[in-house]
Structure formats: structure tokens, C-alpha cells
Motif scaffolding. Structure first.
Motif, PDB file in Angstrom:
ATOM      1  N   PRO A   4       0.805  -1.238   0.000  1.00 41.88           N
ATOM      2  CA  PRO A   4       0.000   0.000   0.000  1.00 41.88           C
ATOM      3  C   PRO A   4       0.831   1.277   0.000  1.00 41.88           C
ATOM      4  O   PRO A   4       0.432   2.265  -0.616  1.00 41.88           O
ATOM      5  N   ILE A   5       1.998   1.261   0.666  1.00 42.92           N
ATOM      6  CA  ILE A   5       2.805   2.488   0.740  1.00 42.92           C
ATOM      7  C   ILE A   5       3.444   2.778  -0.625  1.00 42.92           C
ATOM      8  O   ILE A   5       3.408   3.912  -1.113  1.00 42.92           O
ATOM      9  N   ILE A   8       0.671   4.043  -2.898  1.00 42.31           N
ATOM     10  CA  ILE A   8       0.165   5.384  -2.582  1.00 42.31           C
ATOM     11  C   ILE A   8       1.192   6.450  -2.956  1.00 42.31           C
ATOM     12  O   ILE A   8       0.836   7.542  -3.405  1.00 42.31           O
ATOM     13  N   ARG A  11       0.799   6.909  -6.615  1.00 40.79           N
ATOM     14  CA  ARG A  11      -0.483   7.552  -6.924  1.00 40.79           C
ATOM     15  C   ARG A  11      -0.420   9.051  -6.616  1.00 40.79           C
ATOM     16  O   ARG A  11      -0.885   9.873  -7.401  1.00 40.79           O
ATOM     17  N   ILE A  12       0.184   9.387  -5.489  1.00 36.86           N
ATOM     18  CA  ILE A  12       0.301  10.809  -5.112  1.00 36.86           C
ATOM     19  C   ILE A  12       1.199  11.530  -6.119  1.00 36.86           C
ATOM     20  O   ILE A  12       0.892  12.636  -6.559  1.00 36.86           O
ATOM     21  N   ARG A  15      -0.731  12.070  -9.213  1.00 38.75           N
ATOM     22  CA  ARG A  15      -1.808  13.052  -8.989  1.00 38.75           C
ATOM     23  C   ARG A  15      -1.253  14.480  -8.914  1.00 38.75           C
ATOM     24  O   ARG A  15      -1.893  15.419  -9.333  1.00 38.75           O
ATOM     25  N   ARG A  16      -0.025  14.626  -8.399  1.00 41.99           N
ATOM     26  CA  ARG A  16       0.577  15.970  -8.285  1.00 41.99           C
ATOM     27  C   ARG A  16       1.429  16.227  -9.541  1.00 41.99           C
ATOM     28  O   ARG A  16       2.661  16.283  -9.471  1.00 41.99           O
ATOM     29  N   ARG A  66       7.575  16.576   7.117  1.00 40.81           N
ATOM     30  CA  ARG A  66       6.276  17.248   6.987  1.00 40.81           C
ATOM     31  C   ARG A  66       5.150  16.291   7.401  1.00 40.81           C
ATOM     32  O   ARG A  66       4.222  16.679   8.117  1.00 40.81           O
ATOM     33  N   GLY A  71       1.252  15.539  10.321  1.00 38.23           N
ATOM     34  CA  GLY A  71       0.779  14.936   9.076  1.00 38.23           C
ATOM     35  C   GLY A  71       0.215  13.553   9.308  1.00 38.23           C
ATOM     36  O   GLY A  71      -0.014  13.142  10.452  1.00 38.23           O
ATOM     37  N   PRO A  72      -0.044  12.818   8.228  1.00 41.17           N
ATOM     38  CA  PRO A  72      -0.718  11.528   8.361  1.00 41.17           C
ATOM     39  C   PRO A  72       0.179  10.373   8.802  1.00 41.17           C
ATOM     40  O   PRO A  72      -0.324   9.273   8.990  1.00 41.17           O
TER      41      PRO A  72
ATOM     42  N   LEU B  89      -6.863  14.505   9.650  1.00 39.84           N
ATOM     43  CA  LEU B  89      -5.718  14.478   8.733  1.00 39.84           C
ATOM     44  C   LEU B  89      -5.911  13.423   7.650  1.00 39.84           C
ATOM     45  O   LEU B  89      -6.234  12.278   7.951  1.00 39.84           O
ATOM     46  N   LEU B  94      -5.538  12.845  -2.715  1.00 41.37           N
ATOM     47  CA  LEU B  94      -6.324  11.669  -3.097  1.00 41.37           C
ATOM     48  C   LEU B  94      -7.798  11.913  -2.827  1.00 41.37           C
ATOM     49  O   LEU B  94      -8.170  12.775  -2.023  1.00 41.37           O
ATOM     50  N   PHE B 102      -7.163   3.358   1.489  1.00 40.18           N
ATOM     51  CA  PHE B 102      -5.761   3.306   1.916  1.00 40.18           C
ATOM     52  C   PHE B 102      -5.670   2.988   3.415  1.00 40.18           C
ATOM     53  O   PHE B 102      -4.968   2.051   3.816  1.00 40.18           O
ATOM     54  N   VAL B 105      -6.802  -0.593   4.051  1.00 37.66           N
ATOM     55  CA  VAL B 105      -5.909  -1.631   3.510  1.00 37.66           C
ATOM     56  C   VAL B 105      -4.642  -1.761   4.369  1.00 37.66           C
ATOM     57  O   VAL B 105      -4.032  -2.832   4.430  1.00 37.66           O
TER      58      VAL B 105
END
Lengths: 240, 350
Positions: A4-5, A8, A11-12, A15-16, A66, A71-72, B89, B94, B102, B105
């Protein structure tokens, strides 16, 4: 394996698109005046190596800092996702993205220097090795720094020391400690590839010469994965 | 006997600055139980939630979660816990659905393990996420980047992500902040369903109007200390027969103060005591009378049935009545009685 990492990160990045274009375009703009301005091979190849290594290290450290600073990242860790998997996927995705973004700049340098096939063949593993190492260093920098500004400074200082040790700014005396250090550090092969590509060396670095720095990088990778829990805890610690 | 999914013994937390986040407390939450931790800002409720989420590590005492002590790496425990913090957050580039998938998963490797298990997990998650997007009225924006979401939408998405994993322990910090009524309704339903399926739910809030009535047990926290830990029904019993009738007097009667306090402001005995008050206390059903200088607060054991006699009494004393408000007491009043401090939730009157 759902990775998944890794997924992602890609994908990011896709997308950017604006950022992706900048990350491809700015290195190209930076290498054009050196490649076509008649800069001496030794100076030009040092500048290229610095640019590529700093790009990889900053690109790893700053986003992590960041994401850790409000952040997440903390949210990701609190799901119970394994930290070793996070570090592995993140470093490999970061290195692959760096390769994608900087390969056009490298191709321009080698193309402008009319590099031979042997240099092109050596360039890819040297670039991969350098980016994996830079992404690992960036992760350690993010864990040691307490802010983005501190991270940027630390990334620059650590990278410059490693570049110096890799013989980018001077050639160490044969059979010295400096020469041993140069042979194990991961940025030497990239520097020699640029030297060969710009006419500073008559031969491309031999693939066998990559073995020792590859082992060093693999060791650093293993240590980083082993310490991943502590490193990520530090980066994402809300009260640091 | 109900299995305890949370078991804290003398658990406390002190921040690195030395500030006490939570005084040592004994606390447990059983399977199928919903607990609301209520207190004003800085009371320790978010610290409690973060300790239970393993986001913080207790500086004193011990904590067991899902039957295992929290020691060393809490990675395995975290897979059974879903935590929705107060800060929504996300990965802003996305879409809402991509974010939800995400975060769901990320839990898959432990749940799935084998390839078939992972595939089954993916299928289950896809269905569950679709259900939750509909339930929270986010269906229309599921393909929209989260950067374009309003604060309320991001709050809903955060809750949806926590609920999608069907955790054994669900931890929600101020979950109704920013939520519209349909969102609050959907959350209530999902929280109830989680508990009905045997999960434990702990909610940190300073709302006394909505969330406590979802809960089986209330934990009052004040300045890091536990003030009360009791079933909702027990606390509600303490409030029975204590209707507050707030009367603002007009004209010069009972208003020696040139700037009388508004109705409901808790500054008793301002100005001179009103001569009518002693007589008022003799009316059957009047439990207490407080004079705020220009306004009177009467606590009634007969609810609003006391009003005709109260009004009659005041009029017979020549009083002019400007405003009467009847308010049933809530948990905020009980908290104030226990701690001397108002909760100050957004929905509460001044």
C-alpha cells in the motif's frame, strides 16, 4: 502483497502533476548550462553528483518531516501497519520516483558528452544505488531533525560529508583511509559515471566496482529496516 | 462475565514539560460497552483516548488492551484499535474513497495474511466503505480530492475510516464536532452497531446533550482527575426532580444592581438579598432559591407545575416579571455541581 505504501507514493506523485513536472524540469534546467557551457569535466561531474544526491536526500527527508509534523504518518503507524514494511516500500518508491524524475537530466548529460554504451550501461545501477542510499540517509536525517529547517540543514551537511568521502571533491591518496572510505561509500560510482560521461575518465566504471558500495548500501538498508520502529516513532512523535 | 477490552490500573500520564495530562486512574471497558469521557478542555480526556490508542505511553501504572498488556511494540494491538483523532488528517491529493481504502488496507496484512485472505479483506472493505459513504451522505463526493472537502466532510471521512475497519476497540475524540444532524445520526447508529457486535467504544467529548445518551457509562474528568465513573442511569437519577426555573425581574423590584447578571449566569448573591426570597422558599416544591440581583433561579422538585404558584407569589409581592425560562438539568449541571466548573460545550447556554 498489496504494497500500500509503494502504491500510494506513486499515486500521489502522478496526482501531483505540476510537482512531477517541476521535479523533471528543474534538474534539466540546471544541467543544461553545465552540459553545453564547456564546464571542465571534473567540476561539472561534481556539480551533477551533488545535485542528484541532494535531490534524493531532500526528497526523502523533507516530506517525511512534513508528514511527521502534524501529518498523516502518525495515523498510518497507529493502524498497526508494520514499520519495516513502511520503510522498505517508502525507500524503494522514493528511489524509483527519483530515478524517473532525474533520468532525463542524466540522459541529457550523457547525451551531450557523447557517452558510449558502456557508460550508459553503468549509469543505471550507479543511479539506483545513489538514490537508494540518499533515500535511506534522508530517513535518518528526518529522524534526527526536529523541524523541516533543521532537516534541510542536516540533509545538506550529511550529504556533503558523504560526497566528500566518496571522492567527489578531491581524489584521496592511494592506499589511504580516504581511499578505503571512497571505495565503500555509495556515491562514488555515480560520480565516476558522470566523469566518464563528460570525458573526465577514459573508461566507464566497471560493474564489479559497484559491488562494495552495493554491500554498504544493503547494510545501511538492513540497519534502517531494523531500526524502523524507533526511527518512525521519532519522526512522528507528537511531543518531540 | 463480560470480557474487559480495556483494563487500566493506576494509569497516568505526565507530559515531558512536567504538566500532568492524566492523574493515575483505574478504568475498564467491557466488550459491548460504550463509555463517554466528559470534561472541559484540558481535563485529560484526549490524553486518555491517546493512551488507549497507544499514541502515548503511560508514565505510571499499567494498561491492557484487547486482553494483552501494552509493552514493547504495540503494532499487533493497534490492528484491533481504530482511533479517530480530533484533527481530520488525510492525504489531500487523493479522493475520499482512495483515502478510506488506503487507511483500511493498511490493516490488511494482519487480517488477511494469505493471498486469499487479503483478497477477501479487499472485497469486504470495498463493500463496507460504500455503505459508510452512503450512511454519512458523502456518496456524491467520494471521487473528489479531499483537498476540496469542507471541514465537516473531512470529519465524516475520518470517522468513516475508523469505522470501516470494524475494530474491537473504537476510540473517538470529539466525534460530533463539525458534523451535521445526518452525520451525527449515522455515527450514533454505527457506534451502537459496533457495541452490539461486541466491540468497545470510548468517546471523548464535552458535549452533554447528545453523546452521553449513546453511552452506557460516563466518566467525568476534571483537571486530569476522575470525578465520577458511573452508569448514565445512576447519574441521571441524581438529576431527577431538579428543574431550574430562571426568572428575570423587570422594573426596580429586586434589581439593586445597575448591571444585573443575565439569566443563567452563575454568580449568586450579587446585590442586596431580595426581601421576597424567604417567603418564596416556603412554597411546596421549591428546593432552593438563588438571588442573582435582578434575576432569581429556583430549583423545583415539581418541574414546571410550580410556575403558577411562583408567578402568583411574585406578582403578589409587586414584582414585574420580564422573562421566565424553565430548563431541565443535564449532565453539564451535574458536572458543574461536582467540580464547580462549567463544561462550556458549544451547545450549552452561557
Amino acid at each position: 502483497m498489496s504494497l500500500p505504501i509503494w502504491r500510494i507514493e506513486w499515486r500521489i506523485a502522478i496526482r501531483r502533476r505540476r510537482l512531477l513536472a517541476f521535479n523533471v524540469g528543474i534538474p534539466l534546467l540546471l544541467v543544461v548550462p553545465l552540459s553545453f557551457g564547456g564546464a571542465p569535466a571534473y567540476h561539472a561531474s561534481s556539480a551533477y553528483t551533488m545535485l542528484f544526491v541532494l535531490f534524493g536526500t531532500f526528497g526523502s527527508a523533507i516530506p517525511l518531516l512534513r508528514e511527521g509534523d502534524g501529518g498523516p504518518l502518525r495515523r498510518i503507524l497507529l493502524t498497526g501497519f508494520p514499520e519495516p514494511a513502511f520503510v522498505t516500500e517508502r525507500v524503494l518508491a522514493g528511489s524509483a520516483l527519483d530515478l524517473l524524475q532525474l533520468f532525463p537530466a542524466m540522459a541529457l548529460v550523457l547525451g551531450a558528452g557523447r557517452a558510449g554504451t558502456d557508460v550508459w550501461v553503468a549509469a543505471i545501477p550507479a543511479l539506483i544505488l545513489a538514490f537508494v542510499a540518499a533515500n535511506l540517509v534522508g530517513l535518518w536525517v528526518a529522524a534526527l531533525a526536529r523541524s523541516i529547517a533543521e532537516g534541510a540543514l542536516l540533509a545538506a551537511v550529511v550529504s556533503l560529508f558523504l560526497l566528500h568521502g566518496s571522492g567527489v571533491f578531491r581524489t584521496p591518496a592511494p592506499d589511504s583511509w580516504g581511499a578505503i572510505l571512497e571505495s565503500v561509500l555509495p556515491y562514488r560510482a555515480l560520480h565516476e559515471t558522470f566523469l566518464a560521461g563528460t570525458g573526465g575518465l577514459t573508461e566507464a566504471p566497471m560493474p564489479a566496482g559497484l559491488l562494495v558500495p552495493a554491500v554498504t548500501t544493503a547494510l545501511l538498508f538492513a540497519v534502517t529496516v531494523g531500526c524502523s520502529s524507533k526511527l518512525l516513532e521519532r519522526i512522528s512523535d507528537p511531543i518531540r | 462475565m463480560v470480557q474487559a477490552l480495556v483494563q487500566a490500573v493506576g494509569m497516568g500520564y505526565r507530559y515531558p514539560s512536567g504538566r500532568i495530562g492524566l492523574e493515575p486512574l483505574d478504568f475498564s471497558v467491557g466488550a459491548g460497552e460504550i463509555v463517554a469521557a466528559i470534561g472541559p478542555n484540558g481535563s485529560g480526556k484526549s490524553t486518555l483516548i491517546r493512551l488507549l490508542a497507544t499514541d502515548l505511553r503511560a508514565t505510571v501504572g499499567s494498561l491492557s488492551l484487547l486482553g494483552s498488556p501494552v509493552r514493547g511494540s504495540p503494532r499487533a494491538l493497534r490492528r484491533g484499535i481504530a482511533y479517530a483523532p480530533d484533527d481530520p488528517l488525510h492525504l489531500p491529493w487523493l479522493t475520499g474513497e482512495e483515502n478510506a481504502r488506503f487507511f483500511a488496507v493498511l490493516r490488511a496484512p494482519a487480517e488477511g495474511g494469505a493471498r486469499d485472505g487479503a483478497a477477501a479483506w479487499d472485497g469486504h472493505i470495498a463493500i463496507r466503505i460504500a455503505e459508510l459513504f452512503r450512511a454519512f451522505h458523502l456518496d456524491e463526493v467520494r471521487e473528489v480530492p479531499v483537498a476540496e472537502y469542507s471541514f465537516g466532510m473531512r470529519r465524516k471521512l475520518l470517522l468513516l475510516e475508523a469505522l470501516a475497519a470494524t475494530p474491537n476497540l473504537l476510540l473517538l475524540d470529539e466525534p460530533t464536532v463539525g458534523l451535521d444532524p445526518p452525520g451525527t445520526g449515522a455515527l450514533r447508529k454505527e457506534v451502537g452497531a459496533r457495541a452490539a457486535e461486541g466491540g468497545a467504544v470510548v468517546i471523548a467529548t464535552n458535549d452533554t446533550r447528545e453523546i452521553p445518551y449513546w453511552a452506557d457509562r460516563i466518566l467525568f474528568l476534571h483537571r486530569g482527575r476522575t470525578v465520577a465513573d458511573a452508569p448514565l442511569a445512576t447519574l441521571l437519577r441524581q438529576l431527577q426532580g431538579r428543574t431550574r426555573i430562571e426568572i428575570r425581574l423587570g422594573g426596580s423590584f429586586g434589581a439593586p444592581d445597575s448591571n444585573p447578571a443575565p439569566v443563567g449566569v452563575a454568580i449568586p448573591n450579587r446585590g442586596s438579598p431580595d426581601p421576597a426570597l424567604p417567603g418564596m422558599e416556603r412554597i411546596p416544591g421549591v428546593e432552593s432559591v438563588e438571588d442573582y440581583g435582578g434575576s432569581i433561579v429556583v430549583e423545583s422538585s415539581r418541574g414546571s407545575a410550580l410556575l403558577p404558584e411562583l408567578i402568583g407569589f411574585l406578582l403578589s409581592q409587586g414584582a414585574a416579571i420580564a422573562e421566565i425560562r424553565v430548563r431541565e438539568p443535564d449532565l453539564g449541571d451535574l458536572f458543574q455541581e461536582m467540580t464547580g466548573e462549567k463544561l462550556g460545550s458549544a451547545g450549552e447556554e452561557p
